[in-house]
Design an enzyme around this catalytic site. Structure first.
Site, PDB file in Angstrom:
ATOM      1  N   SER A  78       9.502 -22.950 -11.469  1.00 51.13           N
ATOM      2  CA  SER A  78      10.628 -22.343 -10.753  1.00 51.13           C
ATOM      3  C   SER A  78      11.213 -23.335  -9.757  1.00 51.13           C
ATOM      4  O   SER A  78      10.643 -24.409  -9.503  1.00 51.13           O
ATOM      5  CB  SER A  78      10.162 -21.097 -10.005  1.00 51.13           C
ATOM      6  N   ASP A 112      12.309 -22.251 -15.098  1.00 52.02           N
ATOM      7  CA  ASP A 112      12.526 -20.829 -14.846  1.00 52.02           C
ATOM      8  C   ASP A 112      13.648 -20.660 -13.818  1.00 52.02           C
ATOM      9  O   ASP A 112      13.615 -21.252 -12.741  1.00 52.02           O
ATOM     10  CB  ASP A 112      11.223 -20.210 -14.322  1.00 52.02           C
ATOM     11  N   GLU A 136      20.295 -15.265 -19.104  1.00 51.19           N
ATOM     12  CA  GLU A 136      20.024 -13.902 -18.635  1.00 51.19           C
ATOM     13  C   GLU A 136      21.319 -13.112 -18.569  1.00 51.19           C
ATOM     14  O   GLU A 136      22.348 -13.616 -18.118  1.00 51.19           O
ATOM     15  CB  GLU A 136      19.344 -13.922 -17.260  1.00 51.19           C
ATOM     16  N   HIS A 192      11.426  -8.398 -10.086  1.00 55.24           N
ATOM     17  CA  HIS A 192      10.624  -9.524  -9.614  1.00 55.24           C
ATOM     18  C   HIS A 192       9.713  -9.100  -8.457  1.00 55.24           C
ATOM     19  O   HIS A 192      10.014  -8.164  -7.718  1.00 55.24           O
ATOM     20  CB  HIS A 192      11.536 -10.655  -9.144  1.00 55.24           C
ATOM     21  N   GLY A 193       8.610  -9.814  -8.316  1.00 53.90           N
ATOM     22  CA  GLY A 193       7.725  -9.598  -7.180  1.00 53.90           C
ATOM     23  C   GLY A 193       6.665  -8.547  -7.446  1.00 53.90           C
ATOM     24  O   GLY A 193       6.479  -8.066  -8.561  1.00 53.90           O
ATOM     25  N   HIS A 231      11.511 -10.614 -17.952  1.00 56.64           N
ATOM     26  CA  HIS A 231      11.155 -11.161 -16.642  1.00 56.64           C
ATOM     27  C   HIS A 231      10.538 -10.050 -15.790  1.00 56.64           C
ATOM     28  O   HIS A 231      10.616  -8.876 -16.113  1.00 56.64           O
ATOM     29  CB  HIS A 231      12.402 -11.692 -15.939  1.00 56.64           C
ATOM     30  N   ALA A 246       7.463  -9.176 -15.205  1.00 57.58           N
ATOM     31  CA  ALA A 246       6.582  -8.380 -16.056  1.00 57.58           C
ATOM     32  C   ALA A 246       5.110  -8.468 -15.676  1.00 57.58           C
ATOM     33  O   ALA A 246       4.244  -8.178 -16.494  1.00 57.58           O
ATOM     34  CB  ALA A 246       6.774  -8.792 -17.515  1.00 57.58           C
ATOM     35  N   ASP A 263       3.955 -14.207 -13.132  1.00 57.89           N
ATOM     36  CA  ASP A 263       3.825 -15.048 -11.932  1.00 57.89           C
ATOM     37  C   ASP A 263       3.023 -14.321 -10.861  1.00 57.89           C
ATOM     38  O   ASP A 263       2.009 -14.816 -10.379  1.00 57.89           O
ATOM     39  CB  ASP A 263       5.210 -15.426 -11.416  1.00 57.89           C
TER      40      ASP A 263
END
Length: 309
Positions: A50, A82, A134, A180-181, A211, A213, A256
């Site tokens: 990233s 990424d 995306e 995310h997160g 993403h 996930a 991640d």
């Protein structure tokens, strides 16, 4: 063995109805834990970098660490950028030897996203590099990605077809309810499988990407909190939903947060239980082992990519 593109492994994943894990890497121990797991499970592998990882570890170090992992394990590895935010960072990574890049133009209007993506695709394909894009916006915060819930939007199936046809992109990250997160859901987890199935049917054989996930495995959250952390209310995507998505055209699943939680939980536990230890090799080794076991679990029980090499 060498750096490879994702073209062939995505083809096999689509036909076999499993997904390839795309694991974010930041340092040596994380890379070692991931590749050792993939080698033992005989699984294809994507290591992705990233913007935040590039700033932290610096590009030259990360590239050499990935090359060392290939030499050490004999694995073929996809090295992927990424969330590249503009043409320049994608170009730099392509020129630096990445075999796959993501151009994330999802923050732009549809036509601008197409224009930007097509520019990256044209440059990448000339160099033999594949491109992920995306369409739709995932909520959440991860490294330099920060999208509020009100700005999130699901991927329109008809737009997805037009986007792929006009850009020539090799894979597409779609928004169907992940984020995310570590805080993905306020209520019960829910993914729009009807939307996913429609997109997959409209783009037969085309690899889709999920993403945001991470499962946010409860045992790691509990361990972090038990040994001095403060991560209340974290909730991820249930494993059965991820397995179902791989049956419907999702060929790449990004992971991640689970890496971060596994490593942090192991290090916190070790330091609390061994307060006299100040050798980084001791606690970083614990973190590496935790990542290896977590990745093996993902490959076997979530991604379904064991023994596919």
């Amino acid at each position: 063995m060498s750096l490879i593109t994702s073209t062939e492994i995505f083809k096999r994943a689509y036909e076999g109805k499993y997904a390839i894990g795309a694991f974010n890497v930041n340092n040596m121990e994380i890379i070692q834990g991931i590749v050792e797991a993939a080698k033992e499970e005989k699984s294809p592998l994507i290591l992705q970098v990233s913007a935040g990882a590039r700033k932290y570890a610096r590009p030259a170090y990360l590239k050499k660490l990935v090359e060392a992992a290939i030499d050490d394990t004999g694995l073929d590895v996809v090295l992927h950028l990424d969330h590249g935010e503009d043409f320049e960072i994608c170009k730099q990574c392509i020129d630096d030897g990445f075999t796959s890049v993501m151009i994330d133009g999802s923050k732009h209007p549809f036509e601008e996203n197409i224009k930007l993506t097509k520019r990256v695709v044209e440059y990448a394909h000339e160099k033999g590099v594949v491109v992920e894009a995306e369409l739709g916006k995932l909520a959440g915060i991860e490294d330099d990605v920060n999208v509020s819930e009100k700005d999130a939007s699901f991927t329109d199936p008809d737009q997805a077809v037009e986007f792929v046809e006009r850009t020539g992109v090799d894979s597409l990250a779609i928004a169907i309810g992940t984020s995310h997160g570590a805080y993905k859901f306020k209520g019960e987890p829910n993914l729009d499988f009807e939307r996913l199935e429609k997109i997959s049917n409209l783009l037969p054989g085309f690899p889709l990407v999920l993403h945001g996930a991470s499962t946010v495995i409860p045992e790691f959250v509990e361990a972090c909190n038990k040994y001095g952390g403060n991560i209340p209310g974290a909730k991820g995507v249930p494993e059965d939903m991820l397995r179902r998505s791989s049956k419907l055209g999702i060929c790449k699943i990004n992971i991640d947060t689970d890496l971060r939680l596994a490593m942090t939980a192991a290090i916190r536990k070790f330091l609390v239980e061994n307060p006299e230890v100040f050798d980084p090799r001791k606690y970083l080794g614990e973190g590496r082992d935790a990542i290896k076991e977590m990745v093996k679990h993902k490959i076997k029980h979530v991604l379904g990519s064991s023994n596919t090499l």
